[in-house]
Design a protein around this motif. Structure first.
Motif, PDB file in Angstrom:
ATOM      1  N   ASP A  57       1.119  -1.143   0.066  1.00  0.00           N
ATOM      2  CA  ASP A  57       0.104   0.275   0.613  1.00  0.00           C
ATOM      3  C   ASP A  57       0.691   1.692   0.068  1.00  0.00           C
ATOM      4  N   THR A  58       2.144   1.139  -0.158  1.00  0.00           N
ATOM      5  CA  THR A  58       3.089   1.990  -0.212  1.00  0.00           C
ATOM      6  C   THR A  58       3.950   2.512  -0.863  1.00  0.00           C
ATOM      7  N   PHE A  59       3.474   3.711  -1.455  1.00  0.00           N
ATOM      8  CA  PHE A  59       4.393   4.870  -2.520  1.00  0.00           C
ATOM      9  C   PHE A  59       5.887   4.998  -1.683  1.00  0.00           C
ATOM     10  N   ILE A  69      -1.641   3.808   0.612  1.00  0.00           N
ATOM     11  CA  ILE A  69      -3.339   4.006   0.306  1.00  0.00           C
ATOM     12  C   ILE A  69      -3.701   3.489   2.064  1.00  0.00           C
ATOM     13  N   ASN A  70      -5.198   4.068   1.603  1.00  0.00           N
ATOM     14  CA  ASN A  70      -5.986   2.873   2.962  1.00  0.00           C
ATOM     15  C   ASN A  70      -6.920   2.100   2.000  1.00  0.00           C
ATOM     16  N   GLY A 105      -5.205   7.126   4.909  1.00  0.00           N
ATOM     17  CA  GLY A 105      -6.071   7.418   6.129  1.00  0.00           C
ATOM     18  C   GLY A 105      -6.100   8.506   6.410  1.00  0.00           C
ATOM     19  N   GLY A 106      -5.864   9.827   6.229  1.00  0.00           N
ATOM     20  CA  GLY A 106      -6.666  11.196   6.347  1.00  0.00           C
ATOM     21  C   GLY A 106      -7.339  11.810   5.406  1.00  0.00           C
ATOM     22  N   ASP A 107      -7.695  10.787   3.942  1.00  0.00           N
ATOM     23  CA  ASP A 107      -8.647  11.058   3.121  1.00  0.00           C
ATOM     24  C   ASP A 107      -7.992  12.555   2.176  1.00  0.00           C
ATOM     25  N   ASN A 108      -6.689  11.871   2.091  1.00  0.00           N
ATOM     26  CA  ASN A 108      -5.742  12.924   1.024  1.00  0.00           C
ATOM     27  C   ASN A 108      -6.048  12.344  -0.176  1.00  0.00           C
ATOM     28  N   ASP A 144       3.107  -0.880  -9.982  1.00  0.00           N
ATOM     29  CA  ASP A 144       4.369  -1.918 -10.324  1.00  0.00           C
ATOM     30  C   ASP A 144       5.450  -0.884  -8.348  1.00  0.00           C
ATOM     31  N   GLU A 145       5.429  -0.209  -7.813  1.00  0.00           N
ATOM     32  CA  GLU A 145       6.118   0.644  -7.137  1.00  0.00           C
ATOM     33  C   GLU A 145       5.592   0.682  -5.608  1.00  0.00           C
ATOM     34  N   LEU A 146       5.046   0.176  -5.585  1.00  0.00           N
ATOM     35  CA  LEU A 146       3.997   0.374  -4.420  1.00  0.00           C
ATOM     36  C   LEU A 146       4.384  -1.195  -3.193  1.00  0.00           C
ATOM     37  N   ILE A 147       5.177  -0.702  -2.352  1.00  0.00           N
ATOM     38  CA  ILE A 147       5.012  -1.522  -1.381  1.00  0.00           C
ATOM     39  C   ILE A 147       4.776  -1.602  -0.181  1.00  0.00           C
TER      40      ILE A 147
END
Length: 153
Positions: A57-59, A69-70, A105-108, A144-147
């Motif tokens: 979920d993380t870039f 990403i939530n 998680g903060g609605d960004n 492809d870059e999400l970890i």
């Protein structure tokens, strides 16, 4: 773009049903709403997983700039905020041709800039003076870059 590697789930449980399986006219409704054609790669994501939380979920933009990403918005799955609702809430703020695809998680808002021939991925940080940060040159590159979130240990 390997969508399966994201391990999208709902509440930590694998999604038992494939993604969006409704009438593909739902895509046309969204396209009419935003005034742009949806990229095929984004349609693939919705068809595979109609909303959900990715385990990856993380870039990582830099060692000190990580964005997680939530959940991805869904086309019609009411267990998650729908794309139509996200467009209604964020469309004017993001501007013409900007398509919200997920939130943190903060609605960004993670969004696609559809005004480019290859839509790039950005984040709108409403909680950081409305900053906009380009994350990737394409949805494929972004996926492809999400970890996995390094803070989830």
């Amino acid at each position: 773009m390997n969508i399966d590697r994201l391990k999208i789930n709902r509440g930590g449980n694998p999604i038992p049903i494939a993604g969006f399986s409704g009438d593909e006219s739902a895509f046309l409704v969204v396209e009419k709403l935003i005034g742009f054609k949806l990229p095929d790669t984004y349609k693939q994501l919705l068809l595979k997983h109609d909303g959900g939380h990715p385990e990856l979920d993380t870039f990582v933009l830099s060692p000190t700039n990580l964005f997680s990403i939530n959940n991805f918005y869904s086309l019609e799955n009411k267990k998650y905020e729908t794309l139509g609702n996200a467009i209604s809430r964020w469309g004017k703020v993001l501007g013409a041709g900007m398509l919200p695809i997920a939130r943190d998680g903060g609605d960004n808002q993670f969004y696609l800039d559809l005004t480019q021939s290859t839509p790039s991925v950005w984040i709108y940080l409403h909680d950081e003076n409305e900053a906009r940060v380009k994350l990737a040159n394409s949805l494929e590159e972004f996926i492809d870059e999400l970890i996995e979130d390094p803070d989830d240990d």
